[in-house]
Write a protein that holds these residues in place. Structure first.
Motif, PDB file in Angstrom:
ATOM      1  N   TYR A 153       0.853  -1.179   0.000  1.00 30.92           N
ATOM      2  CA  TYR A 153       0.000   0.000   0.000  1.00 30.92           C
ATOM      3  C   TYR A 153       0.889   1.229   0.000  1.00 30.92           C
ATOM      4  O   TYR A 153       1.917   1.256   0.673  1.00 30.92           O
ATOM      5  CB  TYR A 153      -0.910   0.014   1.241  1.00 30.92           C
TER       6      TYR A 153
ATOM      7  N   ARG B 271       0.431 -17.132  13.903  1.00 28.19           N
ATOM      8  CA  ARG B 271      -0.844 -16.737  13.310  1.00 28.19           C
ATOM      9  C   ARG B 271      -0.966 -15.212  13.184  1.00 28.19           C
ATOM     10  O   ARG B 271      -1.433 -14.700  12.162  1.00 28.19           O
ATOM     11  CB  ARG B 271      -2.006 -17.286  14.158  1.00 28.19           C
TER      12      ARG B 271
ATOM     13  N   ASP C  70       5.225 -12.904  10.834  1.00 32.52           N
ATOM     14  CA  ASP C  70       4.804 -12.389   9.532  1.00 32.52           C
ATOM     15  C   ASP C  70       4.894 -10.861   9.642  1.00 32.52           C
ATOM     16  O   ASP C  70       4.064 -10.237  10.282  1.00 32.52           O
ATOM     17  CB  ASP C  70       3.358 -12.838   9.257  1.00 32.52           C
TER      18      ASP C  70
ATOM     19  N   TYR D 173       5.200  -6.866   8.713  1.00 32.09           N
ATOM     20  CA  TYR D 173       4.835  -5.717   7.882  1.00 32.09           C
ATOM     21  C   TYR D 173       5.495  -4.481   8.497  1.00 32.09           C
ATOM     22  O   TYR D 173       5.724  -4.439   9.706  1.00 32.09           O
ATOM     23  CB  TYR D 173       3.317  -5.519   7.876  1.00 32.09           C
TER      24      TYR D 173
ATOM     25  N   ASP E  77      -5.974  -2.314   8.384  1.00 33.71           N
ATOM     26  CA  ASP E  77      -6.945  -3.009   7.507  1.00 33.71           C
ATOM     27  C   ASP E  77      -6.232  -3.772   6.408  1.00 33.71           C
ATOM     28  O   ASP E  77      -6.604  -4.902   6.079  1.00 33.71           O
ATOM     29  CB  ASP E  77      -7.914  -1.997   6.882  1.00 33.71           C
ATOM     30  N   ARG E  78      -5.214  -3.149   5.821  1.00 32.51           N
ATOM     31  CA  ARG E  78      -4.489  -3.804   4.721  1.00 32.51           C
ATOM     32  C   ARG E  78      -3.752  -5.044   5.213  1.00 32.51           C
ATOM     33  O   ARG E  78      -3.668  -6.049   4.517  1.00 32.51           O
ATOM     34  CB  ARG E  78      -3.489  -2.835   4.094  1.00 32.51           C
TER      35      ARG E  78
ATOM     36  N   LEU F 141      -4.571  -6.945   7.788  1.00 33.56           N
ATOM     37  CA  LEU F 141      -5.555  -7.994   8.074  1.00 33.56           C
ATOM     38  C   LEU F 141      -6.060  -8.622   6.771  1.00 33.56           C
ATOM     39  O   LEU F 141      -6.216  -9.843   6.677  1.00 33.56           O
ATOM     40  CB  LEU F 141      -6.724  -7.421   8.871  1.00 33.56           C
ATOM     41  N   GLU F 142      -6.278  -7.783   5.784  1.00 37.37           N
ATOM     42  CA  GLU F 142      -6.752  -8.291   4.492  1.00 37.37           C
ATOM     43  C   GLU F 142      -5.679  -9.168   3.844  1.00 37.37           C
ATOM     44  O   GLU F 142      -5.962 -10.241   3.328  1.00 37.37           O
ATOM     45  CB  GLU F 142      -7.053  -7.091   3.590  1.00 37.37           C
ATOM     46  N   ASP F 143      -4.439  -8.698   3.894  1.00 43.13           N
ATOM     47  CA  ASP F 143      -3.344  -9.424   3.248  1.00 43.13           C
ATOM     48  C   ASP F 143      -3.048 -10.747   3.941  1.00 43.13           C
ATOM     49  O   ASP F 143      -2.756 -11.752   3.302  1.00 43.13           O
ATOM     50  CB  ASP F 143      -2.090  -8.535   3.237  1.00 43.13           C
ATOM     51  N   SER F 144      -3.127 -10.717   5.277  1.00 39.16           N
ATOM     52  CA  SER F 144      -2.771 -11.918   6.042  1.00 39.16           C
ATOM     53  C   SER F 144      -3.964 -12.874   6.188  1.00 39.16           C
ATOM     54  O   SER F 144      -3.784 -14.058   6.450  1.00 39.16           O
ATOM     55  CB  SER F 144      -2.268 -11.520   7.423  1.00 39.16           C
ATOM     56  N   GLY F 145      -5.178 -12.334   6.069  1.00 40.99           N
ATOM     57  CA  GLY F 145      -6.368 -13.158   6.275  1.00 40.99           C
ATOM     58  C   GLY F 145      -6.671 -13.405   7.746  1.00 40.99           C
ATOM     59  O   GLY F 145      -7.462 -14.273   8.094  1.00 40.99           O
ATOM     60  N   GLU F 146      -6.011 -12.630   8.633  1.00 42.59           N
ATOM     61  CA  GLU F 146      -6.221 -12.804  10.071  1.00 42.59           C
ATOM     62  C   GLU F 146      -7.096 -11.673  10.622  1.00 42.59           C
ATOM     63  O   GLU F 146      -7.132 -10.577  10.068  1.00 42.59           O
ATOM     64  CB  GLU F 146      -4.878 -12.819  10.800  1.00 42.59           C
ATOM     65  N   PRO F 147      -7.791 -11.941  11.745  1.00 41.71           N
ATOM     66  CA  PRO F 147      -8.701 -10.920  12.293  1.00 41.71           C
ATOM     67  C   PRO F 147      -8.019  -9.941  13.247  1.00 41.71           C
ATOM     68  O   PRO F 147      -8.643  -8.966  13.683  1.00 41.71           O
ATOM     69  CB  PRO F 147      -9.733 -11.751  13.061  1.00 41.71           C
TER      70      PRO F 147
END
Lengths: 358, 133
Positions: free
Chosen positions: A48, A67, A101, A103, A132-133, A135-141
């Motif tokens: 982003y 996770r 993981d 970022y 938000d990005r 969470l979206e990229d990792s698929g985690e909440p």
């Protein structure tokens, strides 16, 4: 007369000095004419970008990862590659190998059109957007945040104003909380003498030279002493490589958006509102006592930029039950980069965060 | 003459390094004492104010000249840039809203469809217990 012999130790020392002198001359030329140090080499993607803001996702280095993703937030005055100076001297690389993981929020120099970016933009727009990005990229909440220096302040304000958000854990490294203890910086920006309105209204963007001058004035002899040391150690490739990387980082300070400078000065430096719990950003209350997630704080005993006294009160002020701090000998930068950081801070951070990243 | 005692001979390089360290510490301490005074802060900020006044006058004079030649001033360009920046911000908000809407309809991708290593790493204490057991 008995023949006198020179001590083997002295001969060895003399030979070493001659070798080093020759190498100094040869490598000195290379030092003066070589390209800038290569930094930030751990592979990553820009996921982003908007104006001054960049969000990176680093390629994993472990076969199995935790996770919960980890978002590092850099201070707005400098580039984030201090987290990733060189292979073997990289906190990012270390965390990746430990199974995180990773970022990173990095900053580009704000352009004149971004002069109106304020504290709310950074804490109520940039960080939430990056969250938000991630969470979206990792698929985690949920995710964890590690903030360094002013990046820690922005992270604290975000955490305190988004208590129902997806933030699971927060780590703050050399993060100023009690701005009345900011030493020389507080004296130089005293309300009696420092007209921040005039500065911001005239310049719009506070230039990099002003930021650099402030840092250099805190340790006026550091640059000269550093140059003498690197000349003396010119034969030592590792020392020179490390010096060049740190020197490049120190030279690449960033200008600051004017309104952000105004807010930081008036609300944090003069008002000390983060410390006394009265800070409001973008209309939202940002009280440290509202933070109840696990918090980790790392401080440097001899930090000349963010004094120990300025960062110490954090754990007393947050509302968290699960909290831990580590105090290291050393300074503002050696806390996160360098041999001392690699030996103590990184493993401690990884251990603490690892327990809470499942 | 052979060394009689077990003492190491002096290392000039180490002595030099210590000298540099001491000099740096002493100079910084002295400078900080001077620069940590109210008088220094006042003088430094007065100098900055003077520079800012000159900058402001220069900006105004330049804007006047540009206006005379019917050329956009720095402020004009800045306003244009800010308009673009505001648009960029609105687009980002719309993108974010769309992404959130899309996420509600999309199921969370399972590990087999999302690339990257599995997110199955256990905390250090659990691994330690497993090793001890």
């Amino acid at each position: 007369m008995a023949e006198e012999s020179v001590s083997p130790e002295i001969l060895k020392r003399a030979r070493k000095i001659v070798d080093q002198t020759i190498q100094r001359n040869v490598k000195g030329l290379e030092f003066l004419t070589g390209p800038p140090a290569k930094v930030g080499l751990t592979p990553k993607d820009v996921i982003y970008e908007r104006g001054t803001l960049r969000l990176y996702h680093y390629h994993p280095l472990a076969d199995e990862i935790y996770r919960v993703p980890l978002l590092l937030v850099m201070a707005t005055t400098n580039k984030a590659y201090v987290f990733d100076l060189a292979p073997g001297q990289s906190m990012v690389e270390y965390l990746l190998k430990q199974g995180f993981d990773v970022y990173v929020i990095d900053w580009e120099p704000p352009v004149p059109a971004e002069r109106n970016l304020n504290l709310a933009d950074y804490t109520q727009d940039f960080i939430p957007t990056c969250v938000d990005r991630v969470l979206e990229d990792s698929g985690e909440p949920d995710l964890s945040i590690v903030g360094y220096c002013m990046g820690g302040v922005l992270s604290l304000i975000y955490a305190a104003s988004h208590t129902d958000g997806p933030l699971k854990n927060l780590a703050c490294l050399t993060t100023p909380v009690d701005w009345s203890e900011m030493g020389l910086t507080a004296i130089w920006s005293d309300e009696k003498h420092f007209d921040v309105d005039r500065l911001v209204d005239t310049l719009g963007i506070v230039p990099k030279s002003t930021v650099t001058a402030m840092f250099e004035m805190l340790r006026p002899a550091q640059k000269t002493a550093g140059q003498i040391r690197v000349w003396e150690q010119m034969w030592n490739d590792d020392f020179v490589a490390s010096y060049r990387a740190f020197e490049r980082w120190g030279n690449e300070t960033l200008p600051l958006a004017g309104e952000y400078m105004r807010d930081t000065t008036k609300e944090l430096m003069w008002g000390n509102k983060l410390f006394d719990g009265t800070l409001k950003v973008g209309g939202k209350s940002a009280r440290l006592s509202d933070i109840t997630i696990p918090v980790f704080a790392a401080m440097a005993e001899h930090d000349h930029i963010v004094s120990y006294k300025a960062s110490k009160p954090l754990l007393e002020l947050v509302g968290s039950e699960d909290k831990e701090e580590i105090v290291l000998k050393g300074g503002h930068v050696s806390l996160i980069a360098g041999p001392n950081a690699a030996r103590r801070m990184w493993p401690k951070l990884a251990e603490w965060m690892g327990e809470r990243s499942v | 003459m052979a060394e009689k005692s077990g003492k190491r001979p002096p290392d000039p390089a180490e002595n030099f390094r210590n000298l540099v360290n001491e000099w740096e510490r002493g100079f910084d301490a002295m400078a900080n004492r001077f620069m940590g005074t109210d008088e220094f802060s006042r003088s430094m900020n007065q100098l900055q104010d003077l520079q800012l006044s000159m900058q402001k006058r220069f900006n105004e004079a330049m804007a006047e000249q540009l206006a005379n030649f019917n050329i956009p001033s720095r402020d004009d360009i800045l306003q244009l840039g800010e308009a673009v920046h505001a648009l960029d911000k609105r687009v980002a908000r719309v993108e974010s809203l769309l992404a959130k809407k899309g996420k509600k309809k999309k199921k969370k991708a399972n590990a087999s469809t999302r690339s990257g290593p599995p997110r199955t790493k256990q905390p250090p204490s659990t691994r330690q217990e497993a090793d001890d057991g």
